[in-house]
Structure formats: structure tokens, C-alpha cells
Design an enzyme around this catalytic site. Structure first.
Site, PDB file in Angstrom:
ATOM      1  N   ASP A  13     -15.553  45.402  32.942  1.00 35.65           N
ATOM      2  CA  ASP A  13     -14.878  44.933  31.729  1.00 35.65           C
ATOM      3  C   ASP A  13     -15.898  44.902  30.612  1.00 35.65           C
ATOM      4  O   ASP A  13     -17.084  44.633  30.835  1.00 35.65           O
ATOM      5  CB  ASP A  13     -14.199  43.583  31.930  1.00 35.65           C
ATOM      6  CG  ASP A  13     -15.158  42.460  32.309  1.00 35.65           C
ATOM      7  OD1 ASP A  13     -15.630  41.743  31.402  1.00 35.65           O
ATOM      8  OD2 ASP A  13     -15.436  42.299  33.511  1.00 35.65           O
ATOM      9  N   GLU A 106     -10.360  30.430  30.360  1.00 39.40           N
ATOM     10  CA  GLU A 106     -11.523  29.983  31.122  1.00 39.40           C
ATOM     11  C   GLU A 106     -12.203  28.735  30.580  1.00 39.40           C
ATOM     12  O   GLU A 106     -13.226  28.309  31.109  1.00 39.40           O
ATOM     13  CB  GLU A 106     -12.549  31.121  31.213  1.00 39.40           C
ATOM     14  CG  GLU A 106     -13.007  31.659  29.855  1.00 39.40           C
ATOM     15  CD  GLU A 106     -13.963  32.832  29.997  1.00 39.40           C
ATOM     16  OE1 GLU A 106     -15.177  32.576  30.176  1.00 39.40           O
ATOM     17  OE2 GLU A 106     -13.495  33.986  29.923  1.00 39.40           O
TER      18      GLU A 106
END
Length: 312
Positions: A13, A106
Site C-alpha cells: 500500500d 485506526e
């Protein structure tokens, strides 16, 4: 949760922090898929987003995107979903990519309770699916995942745990991971510096099959199905005959319809065809791409180019 397997396919990513990426080298290094940062909050868009998507697709990678989630209310969550969906439209929409969009949740900037966190998460996920037509997946950390309840169990999990020995822990909402981000200090040809490394819980073929129904890959350019395709347009600078004018009008009508769809910048694979079409007749240009055009438009122009319609 389950351990990693030697047969699992590998990916990365990326965001602007990886700088300029040589996607052909990334693909050649054995990376099958990539998640590319698109957006954050209600207004931010990663400056390398469109360039990375175009480059990764051209290299033949399976491509998805992610949104860094910051909302602390359901209204904020819906606004973030709208921003993400609008940004996806710049590359043809979520269905133009092979992997689903991702909610990257997150941290908890608003100090919400677990119940509130699940409420805003569901608001974002539901709204994003409504806007894009694709069910998202959830990215989070091994510790943070404990905040989510079983109402989110139906969403595939992409989890971060940086370890060569410890697997991600079982969570209230999940007992298996779909993607595991196992390090943030990987090295891959084509990228300077470190990059996050990920693994899918199966082979590349299984990864394609898992999301094929939800995010169908746009077909490669093929011959038009129109039983009466337009004939070659008139040569630039020459007067049009009645037959040539009819052919030109028919072609332009098809082009105009295709351009009216969701817009994206010129893909790498279509650039030669677009350049040839624009240069064909400067006095009577078939189209303008100042604001981009649809995937189907670029596919159509590429087919016309391959058939030699824009040769002088």
C-alpha cells in the site's frame, strides 16, 4: 487468527510518501496488488493518487484505494464518504478498480465510546456503498480492532500487525483476516525507501475471483458492437462529402454520449489513440478532454485508432 502461507499472494500500500513509483518494476518484483491512498477526512486528497492509480493499472496490478477516516459523528462520516466517492469518480469510479474501497479506521480523535465508534463506522460504510455500488472493506490495527463489534463482521478485514512470529489476535468482529499488513519497512524494486507490505489470504487467482462480482474489471478494448459502425472520418482539411458528413456526425454522436459518463484523466494505454484523434483534424476536432472523459470513451477511441480511422 490464521498464520501467513507461502502460497499467499503479495502486495503493498502506498501514498504520497513513496514519491515517484516505477510501477513496472513493482509488478516485476512479484507484487500482485496495491492499495493506494485516495483521501482523508472531508477535504484532503493525496496528491499522487491519480498518478499512482493510472500507473499501477497500466502495469497490470490489481488496484484498490483507501480513505483515512477521521469522522466523529454520523454526519461527518457521510461527508467523508461523499468526498471519497467523488474522488473515486476521477478514476472511473470504484467499479473501475479490481479491489474494493477501504475505510482506514485506526485512531479515535474524538474520544468516542466503542458504541459511538461503531455507529460512525457503519454510517461511513453504508453511505460509501450506496454512493459507489461496492461493499467496502475495513483496515485497522491489531489493538484498535477490539473496538469494533459483530455488526461489522460482514466486512472483510485488512489488519496491521508488524511481526514475523505473532499472528493478529482474534477480535470480537473477526476470527480471520483477509489482508495482513505485516511490516511497514519493506523494500520493493521501483520504490525508493520503505513501503508497507501486505498479504492476501489466498492466491492471486483467488483474490481476483473474490472481488470480481463486486468490482468487475473493465473489459479490454474490443471491437464496437454497433452493427453499423461509423466509416472513416473525412481527412483533415478536405471538404466533407454528404457521406463523410453523415459518418462524422455518427461518430461524434457516439463520442459525445461516452464523454458524458463519469470522467477520468487519459489512461496511459489510451494516450496514443487520443493524441492521434485530436491531431487528425484541427479544424473540426471530434472532442475535447479538458475535463477528462469516461473509461468507455477512451476504450472507444482506442478501438477506432487500432482500426486506422485516425491515419492521415
Amino acid at each position: 487468527m490464521q498464520t501467513r502461507s507461502s502460497g499467499n499472494t503479495q502486495g503493498i500500500d502506498v501514498s504520497r510518501y513513496q514519491g515517484n513509483i516505477d510501477w513496472a518494476k513493482v509488478k516485476a518484483s512479484g507484487m500482485t496488488f496495491v492499495f493506494i491512498k485516495a483521501t482523508e477526512g472531508q477535504t484532503y486528497t493525496d496528491p499522487n493518487y491519480q498518478k499512482n492509480v493510472t500507473g499501477a493499472l497500466a502495469a497490470g496490478m490489481l488496484v484498490g484505494t483507501y480513505h483515512f477516516f477521521r469522522a466523529t459523528s454520523t454526519d461527518g462520516a457521510k461527508a467523508e464518504a461523499a468526498h471519497y466517492a467523488n474522488t473515486l469518480n476521477k478514476v472511473g469510479g470504484a467499479k473501475a478498480l479490481q479491489l474494493p474501497p477501504v475505510m482506514d479506521y485506526e485512531n479515535n480523535p474524538g474520544n468516542l465510546s466503542k458504541a459511538q465508534m461503531n455507529t460512525v463506522a457503519k454510517a461511513f460504510l453504508t453511505e460509501l456503498q450506496r454512493l459507489t455500488g461496492v461493499k467496502p472493506i475495513i483496515y485497522t490495527g491489531n489493538s484498535f480492532a477490539g473496538n469494533f463489534d459483530t455488526s461489522l463482521s460482514s466486512y472483510d478485514l485488512w489488519i496491521a500487525r508488524y511481526s514475523n512470529t505473532r499472528v493478529p489476535e482474534d477480535q470480537p468482529a473477526w476470527k480471520r483476516w483477509t489482508f495482513w499488513q505485516y511490516t511497514d519497512s519493506g523494500k520493493v524494486n521501483g520504490i525508493s525507501g520503505n513501503v508497507d507490505m501486505n498479504e492476501f489470504e489466498g492466491t492471486a487467482a483467488q483474490l481476483r475471483a473474490r472481488y470480481a462480482a463486486a468490482t468487475p474489471k473493465p473489459p479490454e478494448p474490443t471491437e464496437p458492437t454497433n452493427p453499423n459502425p461509423p466509416t472513416e472520418p473525412p481527412k483533415g482539411g478536405e471538404p466533407m462529402t454528404a457521406e463523410e458528413k453523415a459518418a462524422y456526425d455518427a461518430l461524434k454522436s457516439q463520442v459525445d454520449k461516452l464523454q458524458a459518463r463519469q470522467q477520468m484523466e487519459v489512461p496511459v494505454w489510451a494516450k496514443a489513440a487520443v493524441d492521434a484523434a485530436l491531431a487528425y483534424d484541427n479544424k473540426n476536432p471530434l472532442f475535447s478532454i479538458d475535463n477528462g472523459a469516461s473509461y468507455d470513451f477512451y476504450r472507444f477511441i482506442t478501438v477506432m485508432h487500432r482500426r486506422g480511422l485516425f491515419k492521415k
